[in-house]
Design an enzyme around this catalytic site. Structure first.
Site, PDB file in Angstrom:
ATOM      1  N   ILE A 105       0.846  -1.192   0.000  1.00  0.00           N
ATOM      2  CA  ILE A 105       0.000   0.000   0.000  1.00  0.00           C
ATOM      3  C   ILE A 105       0.884   1.245   0.000  1.00  0.00           C
ATOM      4  O   ILE A 105       0.437   2.342   0.276  1.00  0.00           O
ATOM      5  CB  ILE A 105      -0.901  -0.018   1.259  1.00  0.00           C
ATOM      6  CG1 ILE A 105      -0.084  -0.413   2.509  1.00  0.00           C
ATOM      7  CG2 ILE A 105      -1.999  -1.042   1.102  1.00  0.00           C
ATOM      8  CD1 ILE A 105      -0.172   0.547   3.594  1.00  0.00           C
ATOM      9  N   ASP A 106       2.181   1.045  -0.321  1.00  0.00           N
ATOM     10  CA  ASP A 106       3.164   2.114  -0.113  1.00  0.00           C
ATOM     11  C   ASP A 106       3.433   2.969  -1.345  1.00  0.00           C
ATOM     12  O   ASP A 106       4.216   3.917  -1.277  1.00  0.00           O
ATOM     13  CB  ASP A 106       4.476   1.516   0.416  1.00  0.00           C
ATOM     14  CG  ASP A 106       5.018   0.385  -0.468  1.00  0.00           C
ATOM     15  OD1 ASP A 106       4.769   0.399  -1.692  1.00  0.00           O
ATOM     16  OD2 ASP A 106       5.670  -0.515   0.078  1.00  0.00           O
ATOM     17  N   HIS A 121      -4.560  -4.305  -2.229  1.00  0.00           N
ATOM     18  CA  HIS A 121      -4.964  -3.884  -0.875  1.00  0.00           C
ATOM     19  C   HIS A 121      -5.047  -2.369  -0.728  1.00  0.00           C
ATOM     20  O   HIS A 121      -4.929  -1.834   0.369  1.00  0.00           O
ATOM     21  CB  HIS A 121      -3.988  -4.460   0.166  1.00  0.00           C
ATOM     22  CG  HIS A 121      -4.092  -5.942   0.320  1.00  0.00           C
ATOM     23  ND1 HIS A 121      -3.058  -6.735   0.778  1.00  0.00           N
ATOM     24  CD2 HIS A 121      -5.114  -6.798   0.077  1.00  0.00           C
ATOM     25  CE1 HIS A 121      -3.450  -7.995   0.801  1.00  0.00           C
ATOM     26  NE2 HIS A 121      -4.682  -8.066   0.377  1.00  0.00           N
ATOM     27  N   CYS A 129     -13.788   8.220   3.351  1.00  0.00           N
ATOM     28  CA  CYS A 129     -14.728   8.308   4.462  1.00  0.00           C
ATOM     29  C   CYS A 129     -15.624   7.069   4.402  1.00  0.00           C
ATOM     30  O   CYS A 129     -16.225   6.789   3.361  1.00  0.00           O
ATOM     31  CB  CYS A 129     -15.565   9.577   4.335  1.00  0.00           C
ATOM     32  SG  CYS A 129     -16.855   9.669   5.583  1.00  0.00           S
ATOM     33  N   CYS A 132     -19.656   8.658   4.083  1.00  0.00           N
ATOM     34  CA  CYS A 132     -20.194   9.260   2.848  1.00  0.00           C
ATOM     35  C   CYS A 132     -19.341   8.937   1.620  1.00  0.00           C
ATOM     36  O   CYS A 132     -19.640   9.392   0.527  1.00  0.00           O
ATOM     37  CB  CYS A 132     -20.367  10.770   3.015  1.00  0.00           C
ATOM     38  SG  CYS A 132     -18.803  11.680   2.963  1.00  0.00           S
ATOM     39  N   CYS A 153     -18.672  15.245   5.837  1.00  0.00           N
ATOM     40  CA  CYS A 153     -19.624  14.815   6.875  1.00  0.00           C
ATOM     41  C   CYS A 153     -19.026  14.802   8.284  1.00  0.00           C
ATOM     42  O   CYS A 153     -19.731  14.500   9.249  1.00  0.00           O
ATOM     43  CB  CYS A 153     -20.221  13.457   6.524  1.00  0.00           C
ATOM     44  SG  CYS A 153     -19.076  12.089   6.765  1.00  0.00           S
TER      45      CYS A 153
END
Ligand code: NAD
Length: 248
Positions: A105-106, A121, A129, A132, A153
């Site tokens: 995820i880097d 991933h 978020c 929302c 939100c």
């Protein structure tokens, strides 16, 4: 088989392949300073991934999980691609590597220059978020030491990474399975190959008669079963060595 013979055998497979893909895991980024789940003294020794990387924990206590996330995002923001990332980018540039599926995820494959990257991933450089579904890049957020809140939100936002207990993004899952079905060779780099469903990708490829080249510090769950060539060592060294042989 000694490492030189393994490297030559892998180079031969790659040179003869029509559709090479790669699956990478946390191990490829260890030499960039991002610890994998086993690295001693790393982030994951301080924060148990079974707790801190589980979506239930985030939903129950996002402030607690953000203590870990601040450190994780800082690590990934400061990290730079290492020779292993650069070697895979070079393979794509030469049109040998057709696609790269990463569990990381880097963002380091993208920074190295790979363009066809399937983020299995997600990516820690984006926030989302959960209420929302507003999304924004991490760079645009001044955290001010507090968990970032959704500008729409007001809920605490979450990095757009797949926590344990969450679904794999359907597009990434489908595309990875299609790639595994099309590949005639797959490089499996720096992954323990135990986190499902990413771990199924090499098996799908193998079922379709792809050759499996595995590069890791140590043997894994797939080494004795579906791996055709195992190259043991640090991938920051072995991947550039492999390229030297391919392009010799
Ligand atoms: P893992 O931590 O389970 O396994 C890492 C593997 O890499 C191990 O088999 C280890 O022997 C090997 N390795 C470590 N350093 C190496 C090196 N220098 N050269 C070659 N091999 C090396 O990682 P995984 O299989 O990717 O699964 C863990 C999950 O955690 C993944 O889903 C991933 O999303 C997430 N994760 C991501 C990062 C990241 O983005 N960099 C870091 C930690 C965890």
């Amino acid at each position: 088989m000694d490492i030189t013979s393994s490297l030559h055998k892998a180079a031969e497979i790659i040179k003869n392949s029509q559709y090479l893909i790669a699956l990478t895991g946390a191990g490829i980024s260890v030499e960039s300073g991002i610890p994998d789940f086993r690295s001693a003294g790393g982030l994951w020794e301080k924060y148990d991934p079974a707790v801190y990387a589980h979506i239930d924990s985030f939903r129950q206590n996002p402030e607690m999980i953000w203590e870990m996330l601040f450190e994780m995002i800082e690590l990934t923001k400061n990290a730079r691609p290492n020779p292993a990332h650069l070697a895979l980018a070079e393979l794509e540039k030469k049109n040998i590597l057709k696609a790269l599926i990463t569990q990381n995820i880097d963002n380091l494959h993208q920074e190295a220059g790979n363009t066809n990257v399937i983020e299995f991933h997600g990516n820690a450089h984006r926030l989302e978020c959960l209420v929302c579904h507003h999304e924004m890049p991490v760079e645009s957020t001044d955290f001010g030491g507090k968990p970032p809140k959704c500008p729409r939100c007001g809920q605490i936002m979450k990095p757009q990474v797949v926590f344990f207990g969450e679904m794999i993004p359907p597009d990434a899952l489908m595309e990875s399975q299609m790639l595994a079905n099309s590949a005639d060779a797959i490089l499996v780099v720096g992954t323990s190959a135990v986190v499902y469903p990413a771990s199924s990708i090499p098996y799908i490829a193998k079922q379709n008669r792809a050759k499996v080249i595995e590069m890791n510090l140590e043997q894994t769950a797939i080494t004795g079963s579906i791996t055709d060539v195992f190259i043991q060592g640090k991938v920051g060294e072995t991947l550039p060595e492999l390229l030297e042989i391919i392009f010799a």
